[in-house]
Design a protein around this motif. Structure first.
Motif, PDB file in Angstrom:
ATOM      1  N   ARG A  70       0.861  -1.188   0.000  1.00 28.37           N
ATOM      2  CA  ARG A  70       0.000   0.000   0.000  1.00 28.37           C
ATOM      3  C   ARG A  70       0.892   1.231   0.000  1.00 28.37           C
ATOM      4  N   ASN A  71       0.290   2.397   0.062  1.00 29.51           N
ATOM      5  CA  ASN A  71       1.051   3.641   0.134  1.00 29.51           C
ATOM      6  C   ASN A  71       1.527   3.873   1.565  1.00 29.51           C
ATOM      7  N   PHE A  72       2.835   3.806   1.779  1.00 32.75           N
ATOM      8  CA  PHE A  72       3.416   4.014   3.097  1.00 32.75           C
ATOM      9  C   PHE A  72       4.045   5.400   3.238  1.00 32.75           C
ATOM     10  N   GLY A  73       4.158   6.152   2.156  1.00 33.82           N
ATOM     11  CA  GLY A  73       4.816   7.450   2.191  1.00 33.82           C
ATOM     12  C   GLY A  73       6.252   7.349   1.697  1.00 33.82           C
ATOM     13  N   LYS A  74       6.770   8.463   1.217  1.00 37.00           N
ATOM     14  CA  LYS A  74       8.092   8.454   0.595  1.00 37.00           C
ATOM     15  C   LYS A  74       9.194   8.048   1.566  1.00 37.00           C
ATOM     16  N   GLU A  75       9.100   8.494   2.825  1.00 39.48           N
ATOM     17  CA  GLU A  75      10.154   8.167   3.789  1.00 39.48           C
ATOM     18  C   GLU A  75      10.287   6.653   3.971  1.00 39.48           C
ATOM     19  N   ILE A  76       9.171   5.966   4.092  1.00 41.08           N
ATOM     20  CA  ILE A  76       9.195   4.512   4.252  1.00 41.08           C
ATOM     21  C   ILE A  76       9.595   3.843   2.946  1.00 41.08           C
ATOM     22  N   ALA A  77       9.152   4.393   1.816  1.00 43.80           N
ATOM     23  CA  ALA A  77       9.532   3.822   0.523  1.00 43.80           C
ATOM     24  C   ALA A  77      11.047   3.858   0.342  1.00 43.80           C
ATOM     25  N   MET A  78      11.677   4.924   0.801  1.00 44.67           N
ATOM     26  CA  MET A  78      13.129   5.017   0.661  1.00 44.67           C
ATOM     27  C   MET A  78      13.849   3.977   1.506  1.00 44.67           C
ATOM     28  N   ILE A  79      13.410   3.772   2.753  1.00 40.00           N
ATOM     29  CA  ILE A  79      14.095   2.780   3.586  1.00 40.00           C
ATOM     30  C   ILE A  79      13.823   1.368   3.052  1.00 40.00           C
ATOM     31  N   ALA A  80      12.670   1.151   2.432  1.00 34.58           N
ATOM     32  CA  ALA A  80      12.407  -0.147   1.807  1.00 34.58           C
ATOM     33  C   ALA A  80      13.421  -0.416   0.700  1.00 34.58           C
ATOM     34  N   GLY A  81      13.727   0.624  -0.079  1.00 36.58           N
ATOM     35  CA  GLY A  81      14.731   0.470  -1.114  1.00 36.58           C
ATOM     36  C   GLY A  81      16.127   0.319  -0.546  1.00 36.58           C
ATOM     37  N   ILE A  82      16.453   1.132   0.457  1.00 38.46           N
ATOM     38  CA  ILE A  82      17.788   1.076   1.067  1.00 38.46           C
ATOM     39  C   ILE A  82      18.050  -0.305   1.659  1.00 38.46           C
ATOM     40  N   SER A 176       9.610   4.313  12.861  1.00 43.30           N
ATOM     41  CA  SER A 176       8.542   4.446  11.868  1.00 43.30           C
ATOM     42  C   SER A 176       8.252   5.899  11.529  1.00 43.30           C
ATOM     43  N   GLN A 177       8.463   6.810  12.474  1.00 43.06           N
ATOM     44  CA  GLN A 177       8.288   8.237  12.215  1.00 43.06           C
ATOM     45  C   GLN A 177       9.636   8.789  11.763  1.00 43.06           C
ATOM     46  N   ARG A 178       9.822   8.914  10.449  1.00 34.49           N
ATOM     47  CA  ARG A 178      11.144   9.163   9.908  1.00 34.49           C
ATOM     48  C   ARG A 178      11.252  10.551   9.280  1.00 34.49           C
ATOM     49  N   ASN A 179      12.450  11.103   9.383  1.00 32.87           N
ATOM     50  CA  ASN A 179      12.825  12.284   8.610  1.00 32.87           C
ATOM     51  C   ASN A 179      14.222  12.000   8.067  1.00 32.87           C
ATOM     52  N   THR A 180      14.256  11.451   6.868  1.00 37.40           N
ATOM     53  CA  THR A 180      15.513  10.957   6.317  1.00 37.40           C
ATOM     54  C   THR A 180      16.531  12.058   6.123  1.00 37.40           C
ATOM     55  N   LYS A 181      16.074  13.272   5.816  1.00 36.05           N
ATOM     56  CA  LYS A 181      17.013  14.376   5.627  1.00 36.05           C
ATOM     57  C   LYS A 181      17.826  14.629   6.892  1.00 36.05           C
ATOM     58  N   ALA A 182      17.168  14.543   8.043  1.00 39.91           N
ATOM     59  CA  ALA A 182      17.888  14.717   9.305  1.00 39.91           C
ATOM     60  C   ALA A 182      18.762  13.504   9.610  1.00 39.91           C
ATOM     61  N   ILE A 183      18.314  12.316   9.219  1.00 39.78           N
ATOM     62  CA  ILE A 183      19.114  11.106   9.438  1.00 39.78           C
ATOM     63  C   ILE A 183      20.403  11.167   8.638  1.00 39.78           C
ATOM     64  N   PHE A 184      20.327  11.688   7.407  1.00 38.95           N
ATOM     65  CA  PHE A 184      21.536  11.847   6.601  1.00 38.95           C
ATOM     66  C   PHE A 184      22.577  12.672   7.348  1.00 38.95           C
ATOM     67  N   SER A 185      22.126  13.716   8.037  1.00 39.48           N
ATOM     68  CA  SER A 185      23.052  14.555   8.811  1.00 39.48           C
ATOM     69  C   SER A 185      23.546  13.816  10.041  1.00 39.48           C
TER      70      SER A 185
END
Length: 317
Positions: A70-82, A176-185
């Protein structure tokens, strides 16, 4: 030959996918010294995006795809790919072609020079509502920078190249509550900033409205700092101190012959103000408690309906 995965989150992008395939193919032809994988993450698209990707994968063995349940949102989609990246490096790029694939060549050159995270910073934004979004973005990054000791990257998106050790570090973040931009930092490592002009969308509409951007901003603040809780504590102390001084004043002034008066309006104003402060503080606490509640459930971040792996070889590291 080193391997590089291009991770592309997709949500209702059927109108731009044919042009994306073409641009990616042209880019790889001009970069012959690497083995590329195109990893598409279909985040519950309701149009023909997934069928287009699946059909193209039959023609191009470099294409892998993950079809989320289903639609999980872009943040979750990115970690699924990673989680499924096996290559030496990873490049995250949007499907709408606002981030030019040709810039990846410059990223690769800096990666070869020893940088682990080569991220693209926008020079401009070609949008109708440029002024308002740019101003709110500046306010958000300013608040986030001042409320945390992590050097947050400003005016950057997800368009970046990440070395294998950055990939393995990102795979360890399971909130589950992700902000990948901050994680990159947060993960650190050796970073390099490059500038570019972001192109307009070729087709379709942006999926990021103000509500989603606000939720992302709240996730970024609550995930990486407890400053709002501290601010609520300090604000509550200041209000309590002012109230204590006011009470002393009310007790003392009759001794000097000053009438207390009815003061109904001022009394109601003070009550409403204090009530608003209490509700605001409870709301801040509730945001953190709610996130604790969600994380304690230990639910999976995503579910995969279908996974297809291309011809990428596992990294030698």
């Amino acid at each position: 030959m080193k391997t590089i995965t291009l991770l592309v989150p997709v949500y209702n992008e059927e109108s731009v996918l044919p042009q994306l395939f073409k641009r990616l193919d042209e880019f790889t032809k001009n970069t012959p010294n690497y083995q590329f994988e195109f990893l598409f993450i279909n985040d519950g698209s309701t149009d023909k995006s997934f069928s287009i990707i699946a059909e193209q994968s039959k023609k191009d063995s470099r294409i892998s795809y993950i079809n989320l349940s289903r639609n999980f949102g872009k943040e979750i989609a990115m970690i699924a790919g990673i989680d499924h990246v096996k290559s030496d490096a990873l490049v995250i790029i949007d499907a709408d072609l606002q981030d030019p694939p040709e810039l990846i060549q410059e990223m690769i050159s800096y990666w070869e020079d020893g940088y682990d995270d080569v991220y693209a910073r926008r020079n401009n934004r070609q949008r109708r509502n440029l002024a308002s979004k740019k101003k709110t973005s500046q306010w958000y990054y300013r608040i986030l920078q001042k409320s945390t000791n992590i050097p947050i990257q400003v005016d950057t998106g997800d368009f970046r190249l990440l070395d294998r050790r950055c990939i393995e570090a990102l795979q360890k973040f399971r909130e589950s509550q992700r902000n990948t931009k901050a994680i990159f930092s947060w993960i650190g490592y050796k970073k390099k900033e490059i500038f570019y002009n972001r192109d307009p969308r070729l087709a379709g509409q942006t999926k990021w409205n103000y509500r989603k951007l606000l939720n992302l901003a709240i996730d970024g603040i609550t995930s990486f700092t407890t400053a709002p809780l501290r601010m609520a504590t300090i604000f509550g102390f200041i209000i309590s101190f002012i109230a204590f001084v006011w009470i002393i004043y009310l007790l003392v002034r009759p001794l000097f012959g000053v009438s207390t008066g009815a003061g109904y309006s001022s009394l109601m104003a003070v009550i409403l103000f204090l009530g608003g402060v209490q509700l605001l503080s409870l709301g801040i606490i509730g945001e953190y408690v709610g996130r604790i509640f969600i994380e304690t459930k230990n639910r999976p971040l995503y579910l995969i309906e279908e996974y297809h792996a291309g011809n990428i070889k596992k990294t030698r590291r």
